[in-house]
Design a protein around this motif. Structure first.
Motif, PDB file in Angstrom:
ATOM      1  N   LEU A 231       0.836  -1.188   0.000  1.00 12.87           N
ATOM      2  CA  LEU A 231       0.000   0.000   0.000  1.00 12.87           C
ATOM      3  C   LEU A 231       0.876   1.246   0.000  1.00 12.87           C
ATOM      4  O   LEU A 231       1.812   1.355   0.796  1.00 12.87           O
ATOM      5  N   GLU A 233       0.793   5.396   0.278  1.00 14.03           N
ATOM      6  CA  GLU A 233      -0.098   6.473   0.687  1.00 14.03           C
ATOM      7  C   GLU A 233       0.677   7.732   1.016  1.00 14.03           C
ATOM      8  O   GLU A 233       1.817   7.670   1.479  1.00 14.03           O
ATOM      9  N   ALA A 236      -0.783   7.508   5.776  1.00 12.68           N
ATOM     10  CA  ALA A 236      -1.274   6.144   5.968  1.00 12.68           C
ATOM     11  C   ALA A 236      -2.659   6.144   6.614  1.00 12.68           C
ATOM     12  O   ALA A 236      -2.823   6.565   7.755  1.00 12.68           O
ATOM     13  N   GLU A 239      -6.265   0.435   6.463  1.00 10.91           N
ATOM     14  CA  GLU A 239      -6.013  -0.615   7.445  1.00 10.91           C
ATOM     15  C   GLU A 239      -6.850  -1.838   7.079  1.00 10.91           C
ATOM     16  O   GLU A 239      -7.813  -2.190   7.762  1.00 10.91           O
ATOM     17  N   THR A 247       2.782  -1.048   4.269  1.00  9.11           N
ATOM     18  CA  THR A 247       2.484   0.315   3.843  1.00  9.11           C
ATOM     19  C   THR A 247       3.754   1.131   3.679  1.00  9.11           C
ATOM     20  O   THR A 247       4.634   1.090   4.539  1.00  9.11           O
ATOM     21  N   GLU A 249       4.764   5.098   3.222  1.00 11.59           N
ATOM     22  CA  GLU A 249       4.166   6.421   3.399  1.00 11.59           C
ATOM     23  C   GLU A 249       5.120   7.500   2.911  1.00 11.59           C
ATOM     24  O   GLU A 249       6.318   7.467   3.206  1.00 11.59           O
TER      25      GLU A 249
END
Length: 418
Positions: A231, A233, A236, A239, A247, A249
């Protein structure tokens, strides 16, 4: 900062109890005169030493108010107690609004003056490692408490300090729960589950606060546990209920203007991590080039979110973002037609965030088109569009409807998936 009677049409202040400003000032000065972080014991001692007879309830309220001012959201802290509140907007010292899912609603919370409002904005931004001043008048920062803070100072803001707070709720909704809550029609839910199963590439479109991140988290929760989700982002927020999700970030530049890591760089790094699915939390800039290229190199089942007024506006939005990456509209359209399969559009209706349309992405005469496959009609329910047959075939659904008869929601249409 004491609460005032709410004007007509406003929600009551969450700070009821009338702790006067003089007491707050006395306790505040006592606490700040001590070195080190502010603790509950220090607050309790300061309230006792004030000499005011408040009783147990009054003492607790005073401690809560002062703790919020020093460590939390100040007079806005009480609004966070309501689990339905997702956003808080401060337009002026006497103009505070909250969003509980049905749009902004004015509340009876007040700041004493512009100086107090600005001081809160500066403190919140500083607690996130950024600075808010004349040289940096617009700042977006995420706090450890789960708040995403956006602040704007004058003269960029013509009428004073602006403060927007997005509250990250820890609850992760499943697709089934979203159906039960009325946000997703059962037929749409079946199609969404099928497109995740068939690993189609998708974008979730909608306005700010439409629920794009919530739906994306729910869809990622449908992915098999054997898939690795990477993921990406800017802040972040995703979830998903998934055992193998990592993740990356983005990082903003520091006070010296160095150290920034943008989303485009994170997409490039993610491709080296052998992602089962590559997800960009929100496409808002040049990273759209890397995302489209990744989806064109064998990374199926990926997706992300994008701001757009409707599903049909997504091609224009992609072209605008592609321009930031020095891509021509023609290049964006060719890449998009090959990379993307479906657009899922969210909107608000009757105070609810709903899945309003499912559309297919295709190339028509050199232009990227988004053709409706299923649209939620306010009276008829789900109605199929021109792209329904093709989408049903790709998802391996049984199309049992003849002619141009519209589909309507209800139990009669729940048995689609094989």
């Amino acid at each position: 900062m004491t609460a005032q009677p709410p004007p007509d049409g406003t929600a009551p202040s969450p700070w009821e109890g009338h702790i006067d400003a003089q007491l707050l000032d006395v306790v505040r000065r006592r606490v700040l005169s001590q070195a080190g972080p502010v603790t509950e014991l220090q607050l309790a001692a300061a309230v006792r030493e004030s000499g005011r007879l408040l009783g147990a309830a009054g003492s607790l309220l005073a401690m809560e108010r002062i703790s919020a001012e020093l460590n939390g959201l100040g007079p806005l802290q009480g609004l966070v107690k309501d689990p339905a509140v997702t956003d808080i907007f401060v337009n002026a010292p006497d103009s505070v609004w909250q969003d509980r899912g049905a749009g902004p609603q004015k509340v009876a919370v007040r700041f004493g003056n512009e100086t107090e409002l600005r001081a809160l904005a500066v403190r919140l931004v500083a607690s996130g490692g950024r600075r808010l001043d004349e040289s940096s008048p617009c700042v977006d920062v995420k706090l450890a408490a789960g708040y995403r803070i956006h602040a704007v100072l004058p003269p960029i803001s013509t009428k004073g300090t602006l403060l927007s707070i997005r509250i990250k709720r820890r609850t992760v909704f499943s697709l089934e729960q979203m159906v039960d809550a009325g946000g997703v029609e059962p037929l749409f839910a079946q199609l969404l589950a099928a497109l995740m199963k068939r690993r189609l590439n998708f974008l979730i479109s909608g306005a700010t606060g439409a629920g794009k991140t919530t739906l994306l988290s729910a869809l990622l929760g449908l992915c098999p546990a054997t898939e690795r989700l990477v993921l990406i982002e800017d802040a972040a927020e995703l979830e998903p209920d998934h055992p193998h999700a990592v993740t990356l970030e983005a990082r903003h530049e520091n006070a010296e203007g160095a150290g920034a890591v943008d989303l485009a760089e994170l997409v490039r790094q993610a491709l080296r991590m052998n992602p089962g699915r590559l997800i960009v939390g929100e496409c808002r800039g040049a990273e759209v080039r890397e995302l489209l290229m990744a989806m064109n190199t064998g990374h199926s089942g990926g997706g992300g979110t994008i701001h757009a007024n409707s599903a049909r506006d997504v091609p224009a939005r992609l072209a605008a973002l592609g321009a930031l990456a020095a891509m021509t509209p023609e290049a964006v359209f060719l890449q998009g037609a090959s990379a993307l399969d479906v657009v899922i559009h969210l909107s608000r209706a009757n105070g609810k965030r709903i899945v309003a349309e499912l559309a297919v992405v295709q190339l028509e005469k050199g232009r990227l088109e988004v053709v409706p496959a299923l649209t939620l009609h306010p009276e008829l329910g789900p109605v199929r569009g021109a792209a329904w047959t093709g989408l049903a075939a790709r998802l391996k659904l049984a199309d049992k409807f003849d002619g141009a008869a519209p589909l309507s929601g209800g139990a009669g249409h729940h048995g689609y998936l094989p």
